[in-house]
Design a protein around this motif. Structure first.
Motif, PDB file in Angstrom:
ATOM      1  N   MET A  61       4.333   1.678  -2.731  1.00  0.00           N
ATOM      2  CA  MET A  61       5.624   2.328  -2.517  1.00  0.00           C
ATOM      3  C   MET A  61       6.036   3.224  -3.675  1.00  0.00           C
ATOM      4  SD  MET A  61       7.282  -1.117  -0.967  1.00  0.00           S
ATOM      5  CE  MET A  61       6.060  -2.002  -1.933  1.00  0.00           C
ATOM      6  N   ARG A  62       6.614   4.353  -3.324  1.00  0.00           N
ATOM      7  CA  ARG A  62       7.369   5.207  -4.225  1.00  0.00           C
ATOM      8  C   ARG A  62       8.788   5.266  -3.706  1.00  0.00           C
ATOM      9  NH1 ARG A  62       4.746   9.319  -7.378  1.00  0.00           N
ATOM     10  NH2 ARG A  62       6.884   9.796  -8.010  1.00  0.00           N
ATOM     11  N   THR A  67       6.726  12.132  -2.177  1.00  0.00           N
ATOM     12  CA  THR A  67       5.918  12.125  -3.411  1.00  0.00           C
ATOM     13  C   THR A  67       4.609  11.353  -3.235  1.00  0.00           C
ATOM     14  OG1 THR A  67       7.045  10.129  -4.225  1.00  0.00           O
ATOM     15  CG2 THR A  67       7.992  12.251  -4.851  1.00  0.00           C
ATOM     16  N   ILE A  68       4.380  10.803  -2.051  1.00  0.00           N
ATOM     17  CA  ILE A  68       3.258   9.879  -1.860  1.00  0.00           C
ATOM     18  C   ILE A  68       1.906  10.574  -1.925  1.00  0.00           C
ATOM     19  CG2 ILE A  68       2.101   8.481  -0.091  1.00  0.00           C
ATOM     20  CD1 ILE A  68       4.878   7.411   0.663  1.00  0.00           C
ATOM     21  N   GLU A  69       1.752  11.685  -1.208  1.00  0.00           N
ATOM     22  CA  GLU A  69       0.416  12.261  -1.033  1.00  0.00           C
ATOM     23  C   GLU A  69      -0.259  12.596  -2.355  1.00  0.00           C
ATOM     24  OE1 GLU A  69      -1.992  15.916   1.158  1.00  0.00           O
ATOM     25  OE2 GLU A  69       0.195  15.794   1.374  1.00  0.00           O
ATOM     26  N   TYR A  96       0.562   8.063   6.310  1.00  0.00           N
ATOM     27  CA  TYR A  96      -0.424   7.816   5.264  1.00  0.00           C
ATOM     28  C   TYR A  96      -0.971   6.387   5.379  1.00  0.00           C
ATOM     29  CZ  TYR A  96       1.007  12.168   3.139  1.00  0.00           C
ATOM     30  OH  TYR A  96       1.262  13.492   2.903  1.00  0.00           O
ATOM     31  N   ARG A  97      -2.268   6.308   5.592  1.00  0.00           N
ATOM     32  CA  ARG A  97      -2.972   5.033   5.688  1.00  0.00           C
ATOM     33  C   ARG A  97      -4.394   5.247   5.178  1.00  0.00           C
ATOM     34  NH1 ARG A  97       1.511   3.934   6.864  1.00  0.00           N
ATOM     35  NH2 ARG A  97       2.352   2.890   8.709  1.00  0.00           N
ATOM     36  N   PHE A 107      -4.678   0.063   3.377  1.00  0.00           N
ATOM     37  CA  PHE A 107      -3.695   0.406   2.360  1.00  0.00           C
ATOM     38  C   PHE A 107      -2.589   1.186   3.072  1.00  0.00           C
ATOM     39  CE2 PHE A 107      -7.537  -0.227  -0.043  1.00  0.00           C
ATOM     40  CZ  PHE A 107      -7.125  -0.779  -1.248  1.00  0.00           C
ATOM     41  N   TYR A 108      -1.378   0.667   3.013  1.00  0.00           N
ATOM     42  CA  TYR A 108      -0.220   1.325   3.617  1.00  0.00           C
ATOM     43  C   TYR A 108       0.608   1.965   2.504  1.00  0.00           C
ATOM     44  CZ  TYR A 108      -1.248  -1.310   7.890  1.00  0.00           C
ATOM     45  OH  TYR A 108      -1.848  -1.827   9.016  1.00  0.00           O
ATOM     46  N   PHE A 109       1.209   3.118   2.802  1.00  0.00           N
ATOM     47  CA  PHE A 109       2.005   3.845   1.816  1.00  0.00           C
ATOM     48  C   PHE A 109       3.376   4.129   2.428  1.00  0.00           C
ATOM     49  CE2 PHE A 109      -2.435   4.697   1.216  1.00  0.00           C
ATOM     50  CZ  PHE A 109      -2.622   4.636  -0.154  1.00  0.00           C
TER      51      PHE A 109
END
Length: 436
Positions: A61-62, A67-69, A96-97, A107-109
């Protein structure tokens, strides 16, 4: 049947991190300065742990989803490639996975823009065994983080399995930020391990480039306090004067051994009672930023004040003048995100919208500028039009009455060029080579 994969990570993870990674604590806080490799270490460890449990999922998590990618998603991809297990995964972006092709765990985001949404998150295969809150200082409070964390730590896992949570961040300067007080409370608590690392703990070869070390040493020489905060991760406090004016370097003319590649404009508007200012900035091939020219109009003391139509005309003339002088069309034109009238007027007159900056808390906006300054990459042309820019930055100060808070304020007097400088740096931080 799961394939046995053996990887030697001794040349990837610095010995400094052995104690925190091998600790049996379920909460692991990795804080410190920039360049300490803490995020790389966490990503490598998460991938290795994930591969050892066919039912494990990881949630990363962010604070803000957009901002994740370019941060945690790419960080996990990097770790997967470093460990040579990329053939086991499918990389997805909507949403996003990163999915294990063998069994569907992943992995989950996620952003934590709304913590309540994550409380009801369902995992189809297996269970969430690992959590990672990256850039923890971006979150508003521990309560915001704990709302999400508790949703997963309370769930029943098979015997011997536990939810392990990683937290990583660079400490803010301000000792009164919630996270600085929070971490002092967690240090030494049962089931918590707090680690502090810096670039000096990176003892393995071929991790940090010489160019990066040179950059650190430049900052150390130009602004030692900023170096202590940025690279040593020390909580240095804010003081009252905001900028070290020695980092604003005057030049008589454009350099002969460098050239301008892009020109950027930034506006802070005032209208009725305060000034409107626009800065023209040239980015050079060597990565330096030069203040070329400044437009400044103050309505103070004037019985007839310029309306948006007149300011729009002034700004167009200013941009045209700089364009003819430098020979470069604008790369980006930035304006305060709260400004509507002048942007609408400019679009009505010339068919061009200004780009509205995504503002942050004032201390974070200033941090971006201080980073550029400490690297010794900001210059201004000595000309009468730029004198107001320097004068306002010399006087720019924190409000002492707000320093003992988690959201300190600046003194809002004669700060218009200061704001427009922050806007252009924030809006173009990637172009300017700032690592945030």
């Amino acid at each position: 049947m799961r394939k046995q994969i053996t990887i030697n990570t001794d040349n990837m993870i610095c010995p400094h991190f052995d104690r925190v990674l091998f600790s049996h604590c379920l909460n692991k806080v990795l804080k410190g300065g920039r360049g300490s490799t803490k995020s790389s270490v966490i990503s490598l460890q998460l991938v290795m742990d994930f591969l050892q449990d066919p039912q494990a999922n990881v949630l990363i998590m962010r604070k803000v989803a957009n901002t994740i990618e370019l941060s945690v998603y790419e960080q996990i991809k990097w770790a997967i490639y470093m460990l040579h297990v990329d053939s086991l995964f499918e990389f997805k972006k909507s949403p996003y996975r990163i999915v294990d092709k063998r069994n569907g765990t992943a992995f989950y985001f996620s952003g934590v823009d709304d913590p309540q949404k994550l409380k009801s998150m369902m995992i189809a295969k297996g269970y969430v065994r690992y959590l990672w809150f990256e850039e923890l200082a971006e979150f508003d409070s521990w309560q915001e983080v704990d709302t999400v964390r508790a949703s997963f730590t309370r769930k029943h896992l098979p015997p011997g399995a536990h939810v392990v949570t990683y937290y990583s961040y660079n400490p803010p300067k301000n000792p009164y930020e919630w996270i600085n007080e929070w971490v002092s409370q967690r240090d030494g608590m049962p089931n918590w391990y707090v680690d502090h690392s810096t670039y000096e703990d990176v003892t393995l070869p071929n991790i940090l480039s010489q160019d990066y070390i040179d950059e650190i040493n430049t900052v150390k020489q130009n602004n030692y306090d900023y170096y202590r905060w940025m690279y040593l991760g020390e909580v240095i406090g804010l003081g009252t004067n905001i900028y070290n004016m020695d980092n604003f370097e005057a030049i008589d003319k454009l350099p002969d051994d460098d050239y301008i590649t892009n020109v950027y404009y930034s506006v802070d508007t005032g209208h009725e009672v305060s000034a409107t200012t626009c800065g023209a900035y040239g980015l050079t091939k060597k990565g330096n930023l030069i203040l070329l020219d400044t437009y400044y109009y103050s309505p103070q003391g004037k019985s007839h004040k310029k309306p948006p139509s007149a300011l729009s005309n002034d700004l167009k003339s200013f941009i045209d003048k700089v364009t003819e002088w430098i020979g470069k069309q604008p790369t980006r034109m930035t304006i305060d995100s709260a400004e509507g009238a002048l942007d609408n007027q400019f679009y009505n007159d010339y068919g061009i919208h200004w780009h509205k900056v995504n503002k942050l808390k004032k201390v974070d906006m200033i941090d971006r500028v201080q980073d550029l300054l400490a690297q010794g990459r900001f210059y201004y042309l000595k000309r009468p039009e730029n004198e107001i820019f320097i004068a306002e930055h010399q006087k720019y100060q924190w409000d002492e009455n707000t320093l003992q808070s988690d959201d300190p304020k600046v003194i809002k007097e004669d700060d218009h060029t200061c704001d427009m400088f922050q806007y252009v740096v924030r809006d173009n931080e990637r172009d300017f080579g700032l690592k945030w």
